[in-house]
Design a protein around this motif. Structure first.
Motif, short mmCIF file in Angstrom:
data_model
loop_
_atom_site.label_atom_id
_atom_site.label_comp_id
_atom_site.label_asym_id
_atom_site.label_seq_id
_atom_site.Cartn_x
_atom_site.Cartn_y
_atom_site.Cartn_z
N GLY A 1 -16.21 9.26 3.82
CA GLY A 1 -15.12 8.87 5.08
C GLY A 1 -13.35 8.40 3.90
N SER A 2 -12.73 7.97 4.87
CA SER A 2 -11.76 7.40 4.43
C SER A 2 -10.76 6.97 5.09
N ALA A 3 -9.87 5.79 4.24
CA ALA A 3 -9.06 4.52 4.90
C ALA A 3 -7.56 4.70 3.96
N ILE A 4 -6.60 4.38 4.66
CA ILE A 4 -5.42 3.60 3.93
C ILE A 4 -5.93 2.55 3.16
N LEU A 5 -5.40 2.77 2.18
CA LEU A 5 -5.46 2.01 1.11
C LEU A 5 -4.23 0.39 1.41
N ARG A 6 -4.60 -0.16 2.40
CA ARG A 6 -3.76 -1.19 2.00
C ARG A 6 -4.04 -2.65 1.19
N THR A 7 -3.13 -2.51 -0.04
CA THR A 7 -4.19 -3.24 -1.59
C THR A 7 -2.43 -4.06 -1.77
N ASN A 8 -2.64 -5.36 -2.18
CA ASN A 8 -1.88 -5.49 -3.16
C ASN A 8 -2.80 -6.41 -4.17
N LEU A 9 -1.71 -6.15 -6.03
CA LEU A 9 -2.34 -6.35 -6.40
C LEU A 9 -1.84 -6.60 -7.87
N THR A 10 -2.01 -7.14 -8.99
CA THR A 10 -1.34 -8.65 -9.96
C THR A 10 -2.21 -8.05 -10.74
N VAL A 11 -1.91 -7.65 -12.24
CA VAL A 11 -2.39 -8.36 -13.08
C VAL A 11 -2.02 -8.82 -13.88
N SER A 12 -2.63 -9.30 -14.92
CA SER A 12 -1.80 -9.79 -15.94
C SER A 12 -2.40 -8.96 -16.64
N THR A 13 -1.79 -9.53 -18.79
CA THR A 13 -1.80 -8.90 -19.88
C THR A 13 -0.95 -8.82 -20.90
N HIS B 1 -9.68 5.97 -16.03
CA HIS B 1 -8.34 5.70 -16.51
C HIS B 1 -7.33 6.69 -16.61
N ARG B 2 -7.79 8.13 -16.34
CA ARG B 2 -7.56 9.42 -15.27
C ARG B 2 -6.52 9.07 -14.14
N GLN B 3 -7.81 8.85 -13.15
CA GLN B 3 -7.33 8.67 -12.01
C GLN B 3 -6.46 7.30 -11.42
N VAL B 4 -5.84 6.35 -12.85
CA VAL B 4 -5.61 5.31 -12.68
C VAL B 4 -3.76 6.12 -11.79
N THR B 5 -3.04 6.50 -12.51
CA THR B 5 -1.98 6.94 -11.69
C THR B 5 -2.62 7.50 -10.47
N GLN B 6 -2.74 8.42 -9.88
CA GLN B 6 -3.78 8.34 -8.67
C GLN B 6 -3.89 7.57 -7.35
N MET B 7 -4.39 6.71 -8.20
CA MET B 7 -4.35 5.02 -7.21
C MET B 7 -3.68 4.20 -7.31
N LEU B 8 -2.63 4.59 -8.04
CA LEU B 8 -1.69 3.13 -7.82
C LEU B 8 -1.07 3.55 -6.54
N ARG B 9 -0.38 4.13 -7.20
CA ARG B 9 0.37 5.50 -6.17
C ARG B 9 -0.18 5.91 -4.72
N LEU B 10 -0.97 5.93 -4.14
CA LEU B 10 -2.06 5.41 -3.56
C LEU B 10 -1.38 4.27 -2.80
N MET B 11 -2.12 3.29 -3.48
CA MET B 11 -2.21 1.77 -3.11
C MET B 11 -0.95 1.54 -3.01
N TRP B 12 1.05 2.20 -3.66
CA TRP B 12 1.92 1.44 -3.14
C TRP B 12 2.21 2.38 -2.54
N ASP B 13 2.26 3.86 -1.94
CA ASP B 13 2.74 4.08 -0.92
C ASP B 13 2.03 4.29 0.33
N ARG B 14 0.63 3.55 0.81
CA ARG B 14 0.47 3.20 1.62
C ARG B 14 -0.45 4.74 2.23
N GLU B 15 -1.06 5.50 1.12
CA GLU B 15 -1.49 6.33 1.69
C GLU B 15 -3.61 6.24 1.73
#
Length: 438
Positions: free
Chosen positions: A202-214, A174-188
């Protein structure tokens, strides 16, 4: 502004007219009560198909339509499951391709384990190319999938999470959620380096679309520690309030062969969208909406709303790019109406679910919508008022008075929201302001 998000009533979705035939097709398979709540989720679901295409944002940046994150929030038994029907319909070919890739990978693993016992055997791991990632994907698996997509030309992956807590597993904790969501949104670029043979390197540009239900309660619990670090602004909220007890069972579509034939035509347009594009009507709309969001910030004197609004604009702009590609790279007025709706629906949803937490801290779900930043110009009764009236209103809201009141009046005058009569010492709401909302 076409929508007033300072009210309790949800913004009414626009009519899906010319240029939105694909959206109409998808929405037609859901119950009437889910049409507006599902509208913001269509773009990330189908936009995954666009790869090797960039669009110029009004700022001059070249952005890809990946990184879209939308949370569908509704009470338990609020028909959120209908999102899954659209997800599966739009990604059924990804499902089939991924299943074949996983089958090959499982066979490779068996062969690798047998041959690895030989000292002469040396082989590099071959990770499968997956586009529609399982909801229980772990962080190492996610990074390997992104590396595989990077090697195949920078493809985008899509993840649909039925529970918001699954983000913890995907992001590592949970502490890494902020980091990962930022990287996904910013295409970092995410760089992973491990000192063991079995680790992910390794390394890669994070190109991801995400949907959540809650649900509202879980959304509040999950974002409680990330209200002001930008994470909340990056994820679009689509909130559906609890409906009345009408006793009607929601009716959904049949997803017939004819439906899939029509859908495949639109999906092919997204697959074929390659290159660099500037959608001038969309950029002009975003410029105007940016000023409207700033005006709302001035009316409510709320910086948090303005900060989130700037990212809402980018998310809606990406959705506009997807709609443009779906419509044979042609813009329409109906698409502009949807983009505008997406901006205000996102801000309204966030304050309905988290309003009290964004103001003074957590209290209860029932009190959330009561903490929506008030439109102070609307709260002043009558069409004319004095500086003292605004001063008293600001004081009742716990805001600074005196010079702060004078500054707000200067801003309102500059924006053409009010006029001032020196003879009567009265401020009057302009006709443009009084007729601005619907």
């Amino acid at each position: 502004m076409m929508y007033d998000v300072t009210k309790q009533t949800a913004p009414k979705g626009p009519r899906l007219g010319k240029g939105l035939e694909a959206y109409n097709l998808l929405i037609s398979q859901t119950s009437q009560d889910m049409h507006d709540p599902l509208l913001p989720l269509l773009s990330p679901v189908i936009g995954t198909r666009i790869s090797n295409a960039e669009f110029q944002y009004p700022s001059g940046q070249w952005l890809e339509p990946c990184g879209q994150q939308v949370a569908l929030i509704a009470p338990s038994a609020g028909n959120k499951g209908q999102l899954g029907l659209i997800v599966e319909a739009c990604n059924r070919d990804f499902r089939q391709q991924d299943a074949e890739e996983l089958k090959k990978y499982l066979q490779y693993q068996k062969t690798y384990k047998k041959r690895s016992q030989s000292k002469e055997f040396k082989s590099e791991e071959v990770f499968p190319l997956l586009r529609f990632l399982p909801a229980d994907t772990t962080k190492p698996g996610y990074l390997k999938a992104q590396m595989a997509c990077q090697e195949h030309g920078g493809l985008t992956t899509y993840i649909d999470l039925k529970e918001i807590e699954q983000l913890d597993n995907l992001c590592g904790s949970h502490r890494q959620v902020t980091q990962m969501l930022r990287l996904m949104w910013d295409r970092e670029i995410y760089n992973a380096l491990r000192a063991t043979v079995d680790g992910v390197t390794g390394s890669a540009i994070l190109r991801t679309n995400l949907t959540v239900s809650t649900t509202p309660v879980r959304a509040r619990q999950f974002f409680k520690g990330n209200l002001f670090d930008g994470t909340l602004g990056r994820m679009v909220f689509s909130y559906k309030p609890r409906g009345g007890r009408d006793g009607k069972i929601p009716h959904i579509g049949k997803f017939s062969d004819e439906f899939y034939e029509k859908l495949d035509v639109y999906l092919a347009r997204l697959d074929n969208c390659k290159g660099r594009y500037i959608i001038r009507p969309l950029n002009k709309l975003i410029e105007r909406l940016s000023d409207d969001v700033a005006e709302l910030g001035d009316l409510t004197d709320n910086d948090c709303l303005w900060d989130m609004g700037k990212r809402s604009l980018i998310s809606a702009w990406k959705a506009g790019c997807v709609m443009w590609a779906l419509n044979n790279m042609t813009w329409s007025r109906s698409m502009a109406d949807v983009v505008e709706f997406l901006v205000w629906h996102d801000l309204w949803s966030k304050y309905q679910v988290l309003g009290d937490m964004l103001k003074e801290g957590d209290t209860s779900t029932d009190d959330a919508s009561k903490a929506i930043p008030p439109n102070m110009l609307d709260d002043i009764k009558g069409d004319s008022f004095t500086e003292q009236q605004l001063d008293a209103l600001r004081q009742s809201l716990g805001k600074p008075t005196g010079s702060a009141t004078k500054r707000q009046l200067r801003v309102w005058l500059h924006r053409g929201l009010v006029t001032f009569n020196a003879e009567t010492d009265l401020y009057s709401k302009t006709e443009a302001y009084l007729n601005r909302t619907r």
